[in-house]
Design an enzyme around this catalytic site. Structure first.
Site, short mmCIF file in Angstrom:
data_model
loop_
_atom_site.label_atom_id
_atom_site.label_comp_id
_atom_site.label_asym_id
_atom_site.label_seq_id
_atom_site.Cartn_x
_atom_site.Cartn_y
_atom_site.Cartn_z
N ASP A 73 0.83 -1.21 0.00
CA ASP A 73 0.00 0.00 0.00
C ASP A 73 0.86 1.26 0.00
O ASP A 73 2.05 1.24 0.32
CB ASP A 73 -0.95 0.01 1.20
CG ASP A 73 -0.22 -0.03 2.54
OD1 ASP A 73 0.77 -0.77 2.66
OD2 ASP A 73 -0.64 0.69 3.47
N ASP A 97 8.36 4.43 -0.94
CA ASP A 97 7.69 3.73 0.16
C ASP A 97 6.50 2.95 -0.33
O ASP A 97 5.37 3.43 -0.26
CB ASP A 97 7.28 4.78 1.20
CG ASP A 97 6.87 4.18 2.52
OD1 ASP A 97 7.11 2.98 2.73
OD2 ASP A 97 6.30 4.91 3.35
N GLU A 127 -0.12 -1.10 5.69
CA GLU A 127 0.97 -0.70 6.60
C GLU A 127 0.88 0.78 6.93
O GLU A 127 1.34 1.20 7.99
CB GLU A 127 2.32 -1.02 5.95
CG GLU A 127 3.52 -0.87 6.87
CD GLU A 127 4.13 0.55 6.89
OE1 GLU A 127 4.97 0.83 7.77
OE2 GLU A 127 3.75 1.37 6.02
#
Length: 353
Positions: A73, A97, A127
């Site tokens: 995610d 990320d 997350e």
């Protein structure tokens, strides 16, 4: 959207393909479908799924197992899609990320044919949101055997440097009580906001620790992040709440960190609202030393909390290692140098092969 990812292709191209599939937290079904289908079609790994978490592993009977983990995610898109490659820099939401790390994992899953260790790959959801929704936490509760290993590598962005362990994190509410009154007769009340002044002075004077563990320097932090109080413009406030964020070195347990905060704010009502334990570096473990040798350079402390702490709580050494500058995570300017993606793939291939 493509039907499958080309897992054996250049990991930079694979990163771009992943970035171009939106996967904001809670909306990972499409990318999880794509990852699952690609792993099943292009590898001989055992593949299973829990919600939008995809798991794959070898079962070769090796004497040790390495677990590689990465979340699928991203934070909400901020006018930074689709991906674009300019002058050796790949731009786009999730490049840092952490779809660069995911791409490295997928590439290795498809191309390492005879690993020295048995391998487990975990691509998990949620997350970037509340910890109770974290897919890795769900696997820990429902399929704990999939987390077992001798070393965990969380491929979060680390600028291509091994970041050891992580800080613990704690948030507390510091609360004051007062008595309401009319401002024209303020002596009849007790101002809860004024009563917070001493707590703020203690924070301003506070000197955070610096702790060296296994040659890694952890810098603690203690700061006010939010303050609230007041009833109306014509009422003496009867309550104020100061939210304090404390990042503590992994030589302290959450219980010790809480005791430290209660001592700092003695005389105030203190309520813990969020806490996660840190993770010790674990650099002395044999498998970790092999990874350090493959990567070269010197490991550094992880200043922040990551899911390495979940593995550390299971008694496993765990490190962060992935492409991208963590300072760019969650920003509109997210970008990763392609050489870092290639470097991380090369290092992990050398370590695992």
């Amino acid at each position: 959207m493509a039907d499958t990812l080309h897992l054996a292709s250049d990991p930079v191209e694979l990163t771009a393909a992943l970035v171009d599939v939106p996967s904001v937290s809670g909306d990972e079904a499409r990318i999880a479908d794509l990852v699952e289908r690609s792993l099943k079609e292009q590898t001989a790994l055992e593949v299973t799924r829990s919600g939008n978490t995809v798991l794959a592993r070898t079962n070769l009977g090796r004497p040790s197992r390495v677990v590689l983990a990465g979340h699928l995610d991203t934070v909400p898109i901020n006018d930074n899609m689709p991906s674009r490659l300019e002058n050796g820099i790949l731009h786009g939401c999730g490049t840092v990320d952490m779809k660069g790390g995911d791409a490295v994992m997928l590439h290795l899953a498809a191309t390492i044919q005879d690993p020295r260790h048995d391998l487990t790959f975990i691509f998990y959801d949620c997350e970037e949101v509340d910890a109770v929704r974290n897919g890795l936490g769900r696997i820990e509760r429902e399929m704990p055997a999939w987390l077992n290993g001798d070393l965990a590598i969380v491929c979060e962005p680390s600028n291509g440097v091994i970041e050891a362990g992580c800080q613990g994190t704690m948030r507390v509410d510091v609360r004051t009580k007062g008595v309401r009154a009319h401002p024209a007769r303020s002596w009849m009340g007790v101002n809860a906001i004024h009563a917070m002044g001493e707590a703020l002075r203690r924070l301003e004077a506070y000197e955070s620790r610096q702790v060296e563990i296994d040659g890694c320097l952890y810098r603690e932090g203690m700061l006010a992040v939010k303050i609230s109080g007041g009833v109306a413009g014509n009422v003496v406030p009867d309550e104020a709440v100061l939210q304090v964020n404390h990042r503590f070195a992994p030589d302290r347990t959450p219980e010790q960190a809480e005791q430290h905060l209660r001592e700092l704010f003695e005389g105030y009502e203190v309520t813990v609202t969020d806490v996660s334990a840190g993770a010790l570096p674990g650099l002395g473990a044999p498998t970790t030393r092999e990874l350090i040798e493959a990567a070269g350079g010197t490991p550094v402390a992880k200043l922040g909390w990551t899911d390495v702490a979940r593995f550390a709580a299971l008694g496993m050494p765990a490190v962060n290692y992935g492409p991208g500058d963590p300072l760019l995570a969650h920003t509109q300017q997210e970008n990763v140098p392609v050489h870092q993606i290639q470097q991380c793939a090369d290092v992990l291939r050398r370590f695992l092969s």
